[in-house]
Design a protein around this motif. Structure first.
Motif, PDB file in Angstrom:
ATOM      1  N   VAL A 204     -61.670  -9.868  44.238  1.00  0.00           N
ATOM      2  CA  VAL A 204     -61.310  -9.062  43.078  1.00  0.00           C
ATOM      3  C   VAL A 204     -60.776  -7.704  43.518  1.00  0.00           C
ATOM      4  O   VAL A 204     -59.776  -7.199  42.999  1.00  0.00           O
ATOM      5  CB  VAL A 204     -62.528  -8.888  42.150  1.00  0.00           C
ATOM      6  N   GLY A 205     -61.439  -7.107  44.504  1.00  0.00           N
ATOM      7  CA  GLY A 205     -61.045  -5.778  44.960  1.00  0.00           C
ATOM      8  C   GLY A 205     -59.615  -5.713  45.453  1.00  0.00           C
ATOM      9  O   GLY A 205     -58.838  -4.845  45.040  1.00  0.00           O
ATOM     10  N   GLU A 206     -59.248  -6.612  46.344  1.00  0.00           N
ATOM     11  CA  GLU A 206     -57.889  -6.582  46.880  1.00  0.00           C
ATOM     12  C   GLU A 206     -56.856  -6.965  45.823  1.00  0.00           C
ATOM     13  O   GLU A 206     -55.707  -6.528  45.877  1.00  0.00           O
ATOM     14  CB  GLU A 206     -57.769  -7.497  48.095  1.00  0.00           C
ATOM     15  N   THR A 207     -57.263  -7.764  44.853  1.00  0.00           N
ATOM     16  CA  THR A 207     -56.352  -8.192  43.799  1.00  0.00           C
ATOM     17  C   THR A 207     -56.051  -7.076  42.808  1.00  0.00           C
ATOM     18  O   THR A 207     -54.924  -6.934  42.334  1.00  0.00           O
ATOM     19  CB  THR A 207     -56.944  -9.399  43.040  1.00  0.00           C
ATOM     20  N   LEU A 208     -57.053  -6.244  42.505  1.00  0.00           N
ATOM     21  CA  LEU A 208     -56.909  -5.249  41.442  1.00  0.00           C
ATOM     22  C   LEU A 208     -56.824  -3.807  41.927  1.00  0.00           C
ATOM     23  O   LEU A 208     -56.707  -2.893  41.096  1.00  0.00           O
ATOM     24  CB  LEU A 208     -58.076  -5.371  40.455  1.00  0.00           C
ATOM     25  N   ARG A 209     -56.872  -3.583  43.234  1.00  0.00           N
ATOM     26  CA  ARG A 209     -56.879  -2.210  43.749  1.00  0.00           C
ATOM     27  C   ARG A 209     -55.718  -1.381  43.177  1.00  0.00           C
ATOM     28  O   ARG A 209     -55.904  -0.265  42.690  1.00  0.00           O
ATOM     29  CB  ARG A 209     -56.798  -2.222  45.272  1.00  0.00           C
ATOM     30  N   ASP A 210     -54.507  -1.917  43.222  1.00  0.00           N
ATOM     31  CA  ASP A 210     -53.350  -1.142  42.767  1.00  0.00           C
ATOM     32  C   ASP A 210     -53.388  -0.877  41.267  1.00  0.00           C
ATOM     33  O   ASP A 210     -53.012   0.211  40.809  1.00  0.00           O
ATOM     34  CB  ASP A 210     -52.052  -1.849  43.151  1.00  0.00           C
ATOM     35  N   LEU A 211     -53.847  -1.845  40.480  1.00  0.00           N
ATOM     36  CA  LEU A 211     -53.927  -1.641  39.038  1.00  0.00           C
ATOM     37  C   LEU A 211     -55.000  -0.623  38.684  1.00  0.00           C
ATOM     38  O   LEU A 211     -54.829   0.185  37.761  1.00  0.00           O
ATOM     39  CB  LEU A 211     -54.199  -2.965  38.328  1.00  0.00           C
ATOM     40  N   MET A 212     -56.129  -0.629  39.402  1.00  0.00           N
ATOM     41  CA  MET A 212     -57.187   0.345  39.145  1.00  0.00           C
ATOM     42  C   MET A 212     -56.721   1.763  39.469  1.00  0.00           C
ATOM     43  O   MET A 212     -57.166   2.736  38.838  1.00  0.00           O
ATOM     44  CB  MET A 212     -58.435   0.003  39.968  1.00  0.00           C
ATOM     45  N   ALA A 213     -55.804   1.905  40.412  1.00  0.00           N
ATOM     46  CA  ALA A 213     -55.321   3.231  40.815  1.00  0.00           C
ATOM     47  C   ALA A 213     -54.068   3.654  40.059  1.00  0.00           C
ATOM     48  O   ALA A 213     -53.585   4.784  40.223  1.00  0.00           O
ATOM     49  CB  ALA A 213     -55.025   3.231  42.315  1.00  0.00           C
ATOM     50  N   SER A 214     -53.550   2.790  39.193  1.00  0.00           N
ATOM     51  CA  SER A 214     -52.234   3.029  38.583  1.00  0.00           C
ATOM     52  C   SER A 214     -52.180   4.230  37.643  1.00  0.00           C
ATOM     53  O   SER A 214     -51.106   4.784  37.395  1.00  0.00           O
ATOM     54  CB  SER A 214     -51.777   1.776  37.832  1.00  0.00           C
ATOM     55  N   LYS A 215     -53.338   4.675  37.116  1.00  0.00           N
ATOM     56  CA  LYS A 215     -53.374   5.832  36.213  1.00  0.00           C
ATOM     57  C   LYS A 215     -53.999   7.059  36.882  1.00  0.00           C
ATOM     58  O   LYS A 215     -54.391   8.014  36.214  1.00  0.00           O
ATOM     59  CB  LYS A 215     -54.154   5.489  34.943  1.00  0.00           C
ATOM     60  N   GLY A 216     -54.114   7.010  38.216  1.00  0.00           N
ATOM     61  CA  GLY A 216     -54.604   8.168  38.956  1.00  0.00           C
ATOM     62  C   GLY A 216     -56.094   8.209  39.201  1.00  0.00           C
ATOM     63  O   GLY A 216     -56.624   9.234  39.639  1.00  0.00           O
ATOM     64  N   TRP A 217     -56.802   7.111  38.940  1.00  0.00           N
ATOM     65  CA  TRP A 217     -58.259   7.114  39.142  1.00  0.00           C
ATOM     66  C   TRP A 217     -58.577   7.211  40.633  1.00  0.00           C
ATOM     67  O   TRP A 217     -58.180   6.359  41.433  1.00  0.00           O
ATOM     68  CB  TRP A 217     -58.867   5.842  38.550  1.00  0.00           C
ATOM     69  N   GLU A 218     -59.319   8.245  40.992  1.00  0.00           N
ATOM     70  CA  GLU A 218     -59.631   8.497  42.398  1.00  0.00           C
ATOM     71  C   GLU A 218     -60.636   7.503  42.984  1.00  0.00           C
ATOM     72  O   GLU A 218     -60.755   7.391  44.217  1.00  0.00           O
ATOM     73  CB  GLU A 218     -60.193   9.926  42.557  1.00  0.00           C
ATOM     74  N   GLY A 219     -61.356   6.817  42.135  1.00  0.00           N
ATOM     75  CA  GLY A 219     -62.395   5.914  42.636  1.00  0.00           C
ATOM     76  C   GLY A 219     -61.912   4.512  42.951  1.00  0.00           C
ATOM     77  O   GLY A 219     -62.721   3.639  43.287  1.00  0.00           O
ATOM     78  N   ALA A 220     -60.612   4.277  42.848  1.00  0.00           N
ATOM     79  CA  ALA A 220     -60.089   2.921  43.000  1.00  0.00           C
ATOM     80  C   ALA A 220     -60.375   2.320  44.367  1.00  0.00           C
ATOM     81  O   ALA A 220     -60.766   1.151  44.476  1.00  0.00           O
ATOM     82  CB  ALA A 220     -58.586   2.910  42.725  1.00  0.00           C
ATOM     83  N   GLU A 221     -60.209   3.088  45.422  1.00  0.00           N
ATOM     84  CA  GLU A 221     -60.407   2.548  46.775  1.00  0.00           C
ATOM     85  C   GLU A 221     -61.871   2.201  47.010  1.00  0.00           C
ATOM     86  O   GLU A 221     -62.196   1.127  47.536  1.00  0.00           O
ATOM     87  CB  GLU A 221     -59.931   3.559  47.813  1.00  0.00           C
TER      88      GLU A 221
END
Length: 413
Positions: free
Chosen positions: A187-204
């Protein structure tokens, strides 16, 4: 070049359709009850013939118009077999599995592909499965069931699906189930970019925690409400990978946001977990709950493609052929069917090589009674049983399914 056409029933929003297209099949027709899913299909493939309506209603389409098509495929309703439900099987008004199998006798496709939930693989439905295999055999097809895990085909969720493939005897020797991939996608590798797409710093950091395969996406139904990632057990599993499963978000997390458990998923994220990606592009139409339901109830495109390619190779007679034999799913059912009349309990207890205990026979008979008429008589030597008619809807004009379906149509999905 030879064209391989597919007619898809209960097509949903296009998960199986996209996978089969990538496997080389051309859609002659897609029939789907839900108008929102039909809109999605037409939005993505304007050239396809998409018909909305009850696939079992003769006024919706005429199966005889597609006689001899290469593949008849579909994802018929799951609730009759789901473990979380009542498992009514043949007596559930949503059950179209037996009807779809019987459709083979009219359409006479070279191959049949039907997928459903894991519950259909359970002992509860052993007689039902045996009846399906016997029906297909009587029509000149050799069929096999297989439980496939979506995670074995680079889809980041478990999603077990029970798949039936049947081929005309000419092609059956060349069919082999697809080989699972050696790559596990998280799940992490699949959604990492989408979780960070609005500037959320906790995505990584979130992606590192979500380094697992997701539980099965639950699409839900019109009957039970809106977008939600599943029952309590599923919500706990989602929480362990940092996902708040109480609903679906409108957008990816924003900069500075903090979450007690983790962020909620958006419909786009759920689609990624279902296997849609840049390699499987698709657009979903409608409001959020409608989109979520379409996505969550789908057959993951990568799995559909893998099975579709196996069917395609068989139709092309590629590889080395191997003998296929009819599997045995329910020895008691087979003994009852072979007898054609009453069978003693003593004889039925010998249906399996190691024998069946009286209590186990009683349990097996009680399961069969849920899907078949079973007549029981008492003799001085003990009980005797006779197999009667199959209770499932296979097109009967006077079947209870017709009234129940009409009554509950607005809640069926």
């Amino acid at each position: 070049m030879t064209s391989y056409e597919v007619v898809e029933i209960c097509a949903g929003a296009g998960g199986q359709a996209l996978g089969l297209e990538k496997a080389g099949f051309n859609h002659e027709l897609a029939v789907e009850l839900d108008s929102n899913a039909c809109t999605t299909l037409t939005e993505n493939r304007p050239a396809w013939k998409v018909i909305p309506g009850d696939v079992a209603d003769p006024d919706t389409w005429d199966p005889r118009d597609y006689k001899g098509v290469s593949l008849l495929a579909g994802g018929v309703p799951c609730p009759p077999f789901t473990i979380a439900g009542k498992q009514l099987g043949a007596t559930d008004e949503r059950d179209l599995f037996a009807w779809a199998v019987g459709l083979v006798g009219t359409v006479k496709p070279k191959a049949l592909l039907l997928e459903n939930v894991r519950g259909l693989s359970m002992p509860r439905f052993s007689g039902y499965r045996q009846h399906v295999l016997d029906t297909l055999a009587s029509l000149g097809y050799i069929a096999e069931w297989k439980l496939l895990q979506a995670s074995d085909f680079e889809v980041p969720q478990l999603r077990p699906r029970f798949v039936l493939v049947a081929l005309q005897e000419e092609y059956a020797p060349y069919f082999y189930w697809p080989t699972p991939s050696q790559t596990i996608v998280t799940v992490g590798e699949t959604l990492r970019d989408l979780m960070a797409s609005k500037g959320w710093e906790g995505a990584e950091e979130w992606a590192l925690k979500a380094n697992k395969v997701a539980p099965t996406i639950v699409g839900g139904s019109k009957k039970h409400g809106g977008a939600d990632l599943g029952p309590t057990r599923a919500k706990r599993a989602w929480a362990e990978i940092g996902v708040d499963a109480l609903g679906v978000a409108d957008s990816a997390p924003l900069s500075g946001q903090r979450f007690p458990v983790g962020p909620k998923l958006t419909c786009e994220m759920v689609a990624r977990i279902q296997g849609w990606s840049d390699d499987y592009p698709w657009t979903f139409t409608g409001r959020k709950t409608t989109r979520y339901r379409q996505i969550g109830n789908a057959f993951p495109p990568p799995v559909a493609e893998a099975v579709g390619r196996s069917v395609m190779r068989a139709l092309r007679k590629e590889g080395v052929g191997a003998e296929r034999t009819l599997a045995s799913h329910d020895a008691v059912y087979l003994a009852l069917r072979a007898a054609g009349g009453f069978v003693s309990a003593t004889r039925l207890m010998k249906a399996e090589p190691k024998g069946i205990e009286p209590a186990e026979l009683e349990r097996r008979i009680s399961l069969l009674k849920r899907d078949f008429e079973i007549e029981v008589t008492e003799h001085s030597s003990g009980a005797q049983y006779r197999l009667g008619s199959f209770k499932a809807f296979v097109g009967q004009a006077d079947h209870i399914r017709n009234d129940l379906f009409a009554k509950n149509k607005s809640k069926i999905s």
